[in-house]
Design an enzyme around this catalytic site. Structure first.
Site, PDB file in Angstrom:
ATOM      1  N   CYS A   1      52.355 -12.983  64.607  1.00 50.44           N
ATOM      2  CA  CYS A   1      51.654 -12.312  65.697  1.00 50.44           C
ATOM      3  C   CYS A   1      50.172 -12.673  65.765  1.00 50.44           C
ATOM      4  O   CYS A   1      49.836 -13.766  66.176  1.00 50.44           O
ATOM      5  CB  CYS A   1      51.893 -10.808  65.594  1.00 50.44           C
ATOM      6  SG  CYS A   1      51.611  -9.973  67.156  1.00 50.44           S
TER       7      CYS A   1
ATOM      8  N   HIS B   1      57.793  -9.361  64.054  1.00 47.15           N
ATOM      9  CA  HIS B   1      57.375  -8.509  62.933  1.00 47.15           C
ATOM     10  C   HIS B   1      58.634  -7.956  62.305  1.00 47.15           C
ATOM     11  O   HIS B   1      59.734  -8.324  62.646  1.00 47.15           O
ATOM     12  CB  HIS B   1      56.585  -7.310  63.457  1.00 47.15           C
ATOM     13  CG  HIS B   1      55.198  -7.610  63.863  1.00 47.15           C
ATOM     14  ND1 HIS B   1      54.190  -7.839  62.969  1.00 47.15           N
ATOM     15  CD2 HIS B   1      54.629  -7.693  65.084  1.00 47.15           C
ATOM     16  CE1 HIS B   1      53.063  -8.035  63.624  1.00 47.15           C
ATOM     17  NE2 HIS B   1      53.295  -7.957  64.910  1.00 47.15           N
TER      18      HIS B   1
END
Ligand code: GLN
Length: 247
Positions: free
Chosen positions: A95, A196
């Protein structure tokens, strides 16, 4: 003496959203299962990376503020890091860390953060975050494999260089930008991704991709096969949640 792999956990105090650290615990446990030892070395602002003695780099996601702090620190390390990635150093960047690898990240409020410029990609924040469970299809050693995770990002990433290979193709979810079905980036032994979650415990084949790359670089064999019944069950459970009508 048991051979030991060293994984550099970059900025654990700043880039640590959504249980990204679980990826390291997973790698450590699996490496031990393969008969080797594994040290997780935590490195933060101003720490030097001892590249000759590092087998892999891991950097998790962070907020815009933390990305800024990390960017300034990474600038001092950038040349060596790029060289090591070119030489095949395994790296997992999630990310916010993935966004830093590109040309720039423009936050939703217009704040501009230059990226490290390793890859010809850029990220722009837009209103409306891309949140939820995600399923992508990827390919490892010529074999198609599903990868599950959780994404939560405001940034939309665009791979400008068409030769850049995404980590996978979005089946359900948003991926890089919610438009072109690409998710993440795969370059040599580096994966940048919005997944994630943590990613590796639910996707043991990706964990093993990194472990095999680390072992190959050291000329060490991986001979045994781990029992992934629980991991595969977890993977399937997430998949069932995302695709409720498919078993
Ligand atoms: N700040 C970035 C975004 O929202 C990255 C956030 C994260 O790492 N989850 O796009």
């Amino acid at each position: 003496m048991t051979e030991k792999f060293v994984i550099a956990h970059m900025y654990p105090d700043l880039m640590n959203l959504y249980g990204d650290r679980g990826n390291l615990l997973c790698l450590q446990k699996r490496i031990r299962g393969y008969g080797y030892d594994c040290e997780i070395r935590q490195l933060s602002l101003n720490d030097l990376i001892d590249f000759p003695n590092i087998d892999m780099i891991f950097m998790g996601g962070g907020s815009d503020r933390e990305q800024g702090l990390v960017y300034n620190d990474l600038l001092t390390k950038v040349e060596n890091l790029l060289q090591e990635i070119e030489n095949g150093l395994p790296a997992l960047c999630i990310c916010g860390a993935y966004q830093l690898l590109g040309q720039y990240y423009k936050a939703v409020d217009g704040t501009m953060l230059k990226g490290l410029g390793f890859f010809d990609l850029y990220t722009e924040g837009r209103p409306g975050r891309l949140i939820g469970n995600i399923l992508i299809e990827s390919e490892i050693d010529g074999q198609k494999t599903s990868v599950v995770g959780f994404e939560n990002h405001g940034g939309r990433t665009y791979l400008c260089d068409k030769k850049l290979k995404p980590f996978g193709t979005v089946v359900r979810g948003h991926g890089n930008n919610g438009e072109d079905y690409s998710e993440g980036l795969w370059y040599k032994n580096l994966i940048g991704t919005y997944l994630h979650g943590p990613l590796l415990p639910k996707n043991p084949r990706i964990a093993d991709f990194f472990i095999k790359a680390m072992a190959a670089r050291r000329g060490l064999p991986i001979t045994n096969i781990l029992d992934d019944t629980i991991e595969n069950f977890a993977h399937q459970q997430v998949k069932n949640k995302i695709l409720p009508n498919i078993t």
